[in-house]
Design a protein around this motif. Sequence first.
Motif, PDB file in Angstrom:
ATOM      1  N   ARG A  46       0.721  -1.310  -0.053  1.00 11.84           N
ATOM      2  CA  ARG A  46      -0.012   0.061  -0.006  1.00 11.84           C
ATOM      3  C   ARG A  46       0.989   1.143  -0.164  1.00 11.84           C
ATOM      4  N   TRP A  47       1.895   1.169   0.806  1.00 11.83           N
ATOM      5  CA  TRP A  47       2.660   2.206   1.112  1.00 11.83           C
ATOM      6  C   TRP A  47       3.457   2.593  -0.253  1.00 11.83           C
ATOM      7  N   ARG A  48       4.091   1.540  -0.942  1.00  5.56           N
ATOM      8  CA  ARG A  48       4.974   1.600  -2.072  1.00  5.56           C
ATOM      9  C   ARG A  48       3.909   2.118  -3.090  1.00  5.56           C
ATOM     10  N   GLU A  49       2.758   1.727  -3.209  1.00  8.92           N
ATOM     11  CA  GLU A  49       1.774   2.325  -4.328  1.00  8.92           C
ATOM     12  C   GLU A  49       1.708   3.870  -4.212  1.00  8.92           C
ATOM     13  N   ILE A  50       1.405   4.406  -3.045  1.00  8.79           N
ATOM     14  CA  ILE A  50       1.318   5.790  -2.979  1.00  8.79           C
ATOM     15  C   ILE A  50       2.354   6.565  -2.660  1.00  8.79           C
ATOM     16  N   ALA A  51       3.358   6.308  -1.958  1.00  5.86           N
ATOM     17  CA  ALA A  51       4.534   7.238  -1.463  1.00  5.86           C
ATOM     18  C   ALA A  51       5.083   7.881  -2.631  1.00  5.86           C
ATOM     19  N   PRO A  52       5.415   7.051  -3.840  1.00  5.49           N
ATOM     20  CA  PRO A  52       6.527   7.796  -4.574  1.00  5.49           C
ATOM     21  C   PRO A  52       5.766   9.206  -5.249  1.00  5.49           C
ATOM     22  N   ASP A  53       4.676   9.111  -5.550  1.00  6.47           N
ATOM     23  CA  ASP A  53       3.987  10.452  -6.051  1.00  6.47           C
ATOM     24  C   ASP A  53       4.137  11.519  -4.842  1.00  6.47           C
ATOM     25  N   MET A  54       4.463  11.098  -3.817  1.00 14.02           N
ATOM     26  CA  MET A  54       4.502  12.107  -2.424  1.00 14.02           C
ATOM     27  C   MET A  54       5.963  12.715  -2.541  1.00 14.02           C
ATOM     28  N   LEU A  55       6.798  12.204  -3.138  1.00 15.24           N
ATOM     29  CA  LEU A  55       8.311  12.602  -2.733  1.00 15.24           C
ATOM     30  C   LEU A  55       8.680  13.741  -3.771  1.00 15.24           C
ATOM     31  N   ALA A  56       9.590  14.669  -3.254  1.00 15.64           N
ATOM     32  CA  ALA A  56      10.203  15.658  -4.076  1.00 15.64           C
ATOM     33  C   ALA A  56      11.242  15.068  -4.921  1.00 15.64           C
ATOM     34  N   GLU A  57      11.907  13.908  -4.217  1.00 15.04           N
ATOM     35  CA  GLU A  57      13.215  13.363  -5.028  1.00 15.04           C
ATOM     36  C   GLU A  57      13.189  12.046  -4.795  1.00 15.04           C
ATOM     37  N   PRO A  58      13.988  11.210  -5.297  1.00 16.29           N
ATOM     38  CA  PRO A  58      13.975   9.785  -5.313  1.00 16.29           C
ATOM     39  C   PRO A  58      14.583   9.495  -3.758  1.00 16.29           C
ATOM     40  N   ARG A  59      14.086   8.426  -3.043  1.00 15.50           N
ATOM     41  CA  ARG A  59      14.368   8.114  -1.877  1.00 15.50           C
ATOM     42  C   ARG A  59      15.716   7.670  -1.942  1.00 15.50           C
ATOM     43  N   TYR A  60      16.600   7.156  -1.070  1.00 15.35           N
ATOM     44  CA  TYR A  60      18.032   6.734  -0.836  1.00 15.35           C
ATOM     45  C   TYR A  60      18.213   6.047   0.398  1.00 15.35           C
ATOM     46  N   ALA A  61      18.789   5.052   0.415  1.00 22.21           N
ATOM     47  CA  ALA A  61      18.799   4.208   1.776  1.00 22.21           C
ATOM     48  C   ALA A  61      20.522   3.951   1.876  1.00 22.21           C
ATOM     49  N   HIS A  62      20.871   3.693   3.299  1.00 24.72           N
ATOM     50  CA  HIS A  62      22.261   3.562   3.757  1.00 24.72           C
ATOM     51  C   HIS A  62      22.019   2.142   4.448  1.00 24.72           C
ATOM     52  N   ARG A  63      22.717   1.301   4.422  1.00 20.54           N
ATOM     53  CA  ARG A  63      22.788   0.186   5.262  1.00 20.54           C
ATOM     54  C   ARG A  63      23.901   0.317   6.349  1.00 20.54           C
ATOM     55  N   PHE A  64      23.616  -0.305   7.572  1.00 19.62           N
ATOM     56  CA  PHE A  64      24.529  -0.291   8.709  1.00 19.62           C
ATOM     57  C   PHE A  64      24.587  -1.644   9.370  1.00 19.62           C
ATOM     58  N   ASN A  65      25.834  -1.807  10.056  1.00 18.32           N
ATOM     59  CA  ASN A  65      26.077  -2.594  11.003  1.00 18.32           C
ATOM     60  C   ASN A  65      25.900  -2.383  12.362  1.00 18.32           C
ATOM     61  N   SER A  66      25.467  -3.007  13.285  1.00 20.64           N
ATOM     62  CA  SER A  66      25.337  -2.604  14.608  1.00 20.64           C
ATOM     63  C   SER A  66      26.644  -2.909  15.490  1.00 20.64           C
ATOM     64  N   LEU A  67      27.132  -1.919  16.019  1.00 23.41           N
ATOM     65  CA  LEU A  67      28.201  -1.960  16.752  1.00 23.41           C
ATOM     66  C   LEU A  67      27.920  -2.156  18.373  1.00 23.41           C
ATOM     67  N   PHE A  68      26.982  -1.352  18.593  1.00 27.03           N
ATOM     68  CA  PHE A  68      26.376  -1.638  20.142  1.00 27.03           C
ATOM     69  C   PHE A  68      24.871  -0.997  19.916  1.00 27.03           C
ATOM     70  N   PRO A  69      24.066  -1.948  20.507  1.00 21.82           N
ATOM     71  CA  PRO A  69      24.009  -3.020  21.088  1.00 21.82           C
ATOM     72  C   PRO A  69      24.622  -4.088  19.997  1.00 21.82           C
ATOM     73  N   ASP A  70      24.682  -5.367  20.442  1.00 22.01           N
ATOM     74  CA  ASP A  70      25.314  -6.532  19.420  1.00 22.01           C
ATOM     75  C   ASP A  70      24.055  -7.076  19.217  1.00 22.01           C
ATOM     76  N   GLU A  71      23.972  -8.208  18.182  1.00 17.68           N
ATOM     77  CA  GLU A  71      22.957  -8.861  17.950  1.00 17.68           C
ATOM     78  C   GLU A  71      22.078  -9.482  19.166  1.00 17.68           C
ATOM     79  N   SER A  72      22.747  -9.969  19.950  1.00 17.21           N
ATOM     80  CA  SER A  72      22.325 -10.582  21.085  1.00 17.21           C
ATOM     81  C   SER A  72      21.305  -9.796  21.969  1.00 17.21           C
ATOM     82  N   ASP A  73      21.554  -8.325  21.843  1.00 21.40           N
ATOM     83  CA  ASP A  73      20.867  -7.307  22.623  1.00 21.40           C
ATOM     84  C   ASP A  73      19.635  -7.069  21.992  1.00 21.40           C
ATOM     85  N   TRP A  74      19.416  -7.259  20.859  1.00 25.06           N
ATOM     86  CA  TRP A  74      18.201  -6.759  20.004  1.00 25.06           C
ATOM     87  C   TRP A  74      17.039  -7.878  20.168  1.00 25.06           C
ATOM     88  N   ARG A  75      17.174  -8.737  20.584  1.00 23.41           N
ATOM     89  CA  ARG A  75      16.011  -9.622  20.817  1.00 23.41           C
ATOM     90  C   ARG A  75      15.480  -9.526  22.244  1.00 23.41           C
TER      91      ARG A  75
END
Length: 102
Positions: free
Chosen positions: A73-102
């Motif tokens: 639903r979001w992907r269908e309507i959001a692009p027409d609302m954007l003034a410019e293309p969206r962009y993303a950055h991926r990250f690695n978690s340094l703190f907390p580590d993976e065991s602390d996310w659960r």
Amino acid sequence: MQIVHVHLKVKPEFIDQFIEATLDNASNSRQEPGNLRFDFFQQADDPTRFVLTEIYESEEAAGRHKDTAHYLRWREIAPDMLAEPRYAHRFNSLFPDESDWR
């Protein structure tokens, strides 16, 4: 684990509609198996700029998100609302580590 920050700039006339659509996506995304966080931020000094912080247990969980009704639903309507293309950055978690996310 997959951590992504998605940056979006919205046309001023669509700010309220974008917030409504993205709150629907974010609140439903938090209910998905494998979703650890889904945060939605609006820039304080420029209300047309937003950031999504999405954290999933795995690439597979993040991939399943893109097949959900709320994301589609979001992907269908959001692009027409954007003034410019969206962009993303991926990250690695340094703190907390993976065991602390659960």
